[in-house]
Design a protein around this motif. Sequence first.
Motif, mmCIF file in Angstrom:
data_model
loop_
_atom_site.group_PDB
_atom_site.id
_atom_site.type_symbol
_atom_site.label_atom_id
_atom_site.label_comp_id
_atom_site.label_asym_id
_atom_site.label_seq_id
_atom_site.Cartn_x
_atom_site.Cartn_y
_atom_site.Cartn_z
ATOM 1 N N VAL A 97 -4.756 -62.399 22.097
ATOM 2 C CA VAL A 97 -3.984 -61.933 22.908
ATOM 3 C C VAL A 97 -4.058 -62.689 24.455
ATOM 4 N N MET A 98 -2.932 -63.174 24.778
ATOM 5 C CA MET A 98 -3.289 -63.759 26.128
ATOM 6 C C MET A 98 -2.351 -62.842 27.011
ATOM 7 N N ALA A 99 -2.625 -62.919 28.477
ATOM 8 C CA ALA A 99 -1.901 -62.160 29.422
ATOM 9 C C ALA A 99 -1.704 -62.826 30.812
ATOM 10 N N TRP A 100 -1.185 -62.424 31.678
ATOM 11 C CA TRP A 100 -0.937 -62.614 33.169
ATOM 12 C C TRP A 100 -1.030 -61.233 33.936
ATOM 13 N N PHE A 101 -2.065 -61.420 34.572
ATOM 14 C CA PHE A 101 -2.481 -60.399 35.597
ATOM 15 C C PHE A 101 -2.238 -61.101 37.073
ATOM 16 N N ARG A 102 -2.003 -60.070 38.029
ATOM 17 C CA ARG A 102 -1.933 -60.541 39.337
ATOM 18 C C ARG A 102 -2.464 -59.686 40.355
ATOM 19 N N GLN A 103 -2.966 -60.300 41.600
ATOM 20 C CA GLN A 103 -3.864 -59.696 42.571
ATOM 21 C C GLN A 103 -3.158 -59.880 43.888
ATOM 22 N N ALA A 104 -2.651 -58.881 44.563
ATOM 23 C CA ALA A 104 -2.389 -59.099 46.084
ATOM 24 C C ALA A 104 -3.466 -58.714 46.908
ATOM 25 N N PRO A 105 -3.369 -59.300 48.241
ATOM 26 C CA PRO A 105 -4.478 -58.906 49.269
ATOM 27 C C PRO A 105 -4.523 -57.649 49.033
ATOM 28 N N GLY A 106 -5.997 -57.072 49.096
ATOM 29 C CA GLY A 106 -6.260 -55.725 49.489
ATOM 30 C C GLY A 106 -5.696 -54.862 48.496
ATOM 31 N N LYS A 107 -5.498 -55.452 47.025
ATOM 32 C CA LYS A 107 -5.100 -54.485 46.063
ATOM 33 C C LYS A 107 -5.776 -55.060 44.676
ATOM 34 N N ALA B 160 -7.368 -63.972 28.372
ATOM 35 C CA ALA B 160 -7.429 -64.166 26.809
ATOM 36 C C ALA B 160 -8.617 -63.234 26.362
ATOM 37 N N GLU B 161 -8.289 -62.715 25.131
ATOM 38 C CA GLU B 161 -9.022 -62.112 24.253
ATOM 39 C C GLU B 161 -8.914 -62.029 22.701
ATOM 40 N N PRO B 162 -10.070 -62.216 21.997
ATOM 41 C CA PRO B 162 -9.717 -62.426 20.802
ATOM 42 C C PRO B 162 -9.431 -61.133 19.949
ATOM 43 N N SER B 163 -8.109 -61.160 19.651
ATOM 44 C CA SER B 163 -7.463 -59.859 18.984
ATOM 45 C C SER B 163 -6.212 -60.379 18.311
ATOM 46 N N SER C 151 -5.116 -53.360 30.201
ATOM 47 C CA SER C 151 -6.098 -53.236 31.212
ATOM 48 C C SER C 151 -6.958 -54.532 31.278
ATOM 49 N N ARG C 152 -7.190 -54.853 32.504
ATOM 50 C CA ARG C 152 -8.160 -56.030 32.646
ATOM 51 C C ARG C 152 -9.503 -56.106 31.830
ATOM 52 N N ASN C 153 -9.791 -54.797 31.618
ATOM 53 C CA ASN C 153 -11.371 -54.739 30.998
ATOM 54 C C ASN C 153 -11.225 -55.149 29.343
ATOM 55 N N ALA C 154 -9.964 -55.453 29.020
ATOM 56 C CA ALA C 154 -9.787 -55.924 27.498
ATOM 57 C C ALA C 154 -10.312 -57.294 27.410
ATOM 58 N N TYR C 155 -10.049 -58.110 28.620
ATOM 59 C CA TYR C 155 -10.174 -59.606 28.494
ATOM 60 C C TYR C 155 -11.539 -60.186 28.767
#
Length: 127
Positions: free
Chosen positions: A33-43, A98-101, A110-114
């Motif tokens: 499973v592959m994903a896109w996450f994003r992080q804005a300043p201070g978030k 990415a995460e083997p699934s 959740s970011r913790n899955a990757y």
Amino acid sequence: QVQLVDTGGGLVQAGGSLRLSCAASGRTSSRYVMAWFRQAPGKEREFAAAISWSDGSTYYSDSVKGRFTISRDTAKNTMYLQMNSLKPEDTAVYYCAAEPSSYLSGRHFSRNAYNYWGQGTQVTVAS
């Protein structure tokens, strides 16, 4: 080990479009499973979209649904994020993961899955 390289960020006017790419190398397979996450300043880093490499099923966050499209090219081991109708609030560093699934599930929000992450690419949307 899997290596991810994400590219394609830049500066764009509100309403414009960008396409991000994430190239995978190393011990790749169809069971990811592959994903896109994003992080804005201070978030916190937040989920944007995910795709199952095996069957192409997708998830989107409410904030990007209808504007962003996630896809993959299995021959090139590359994932894409087509971003249309961009808004200033989309400004962030975008990370592929990415995460083997075999299949998508609720935990993939959740970011913790990757296990694996790209280095990030900056997207700036000017108003």
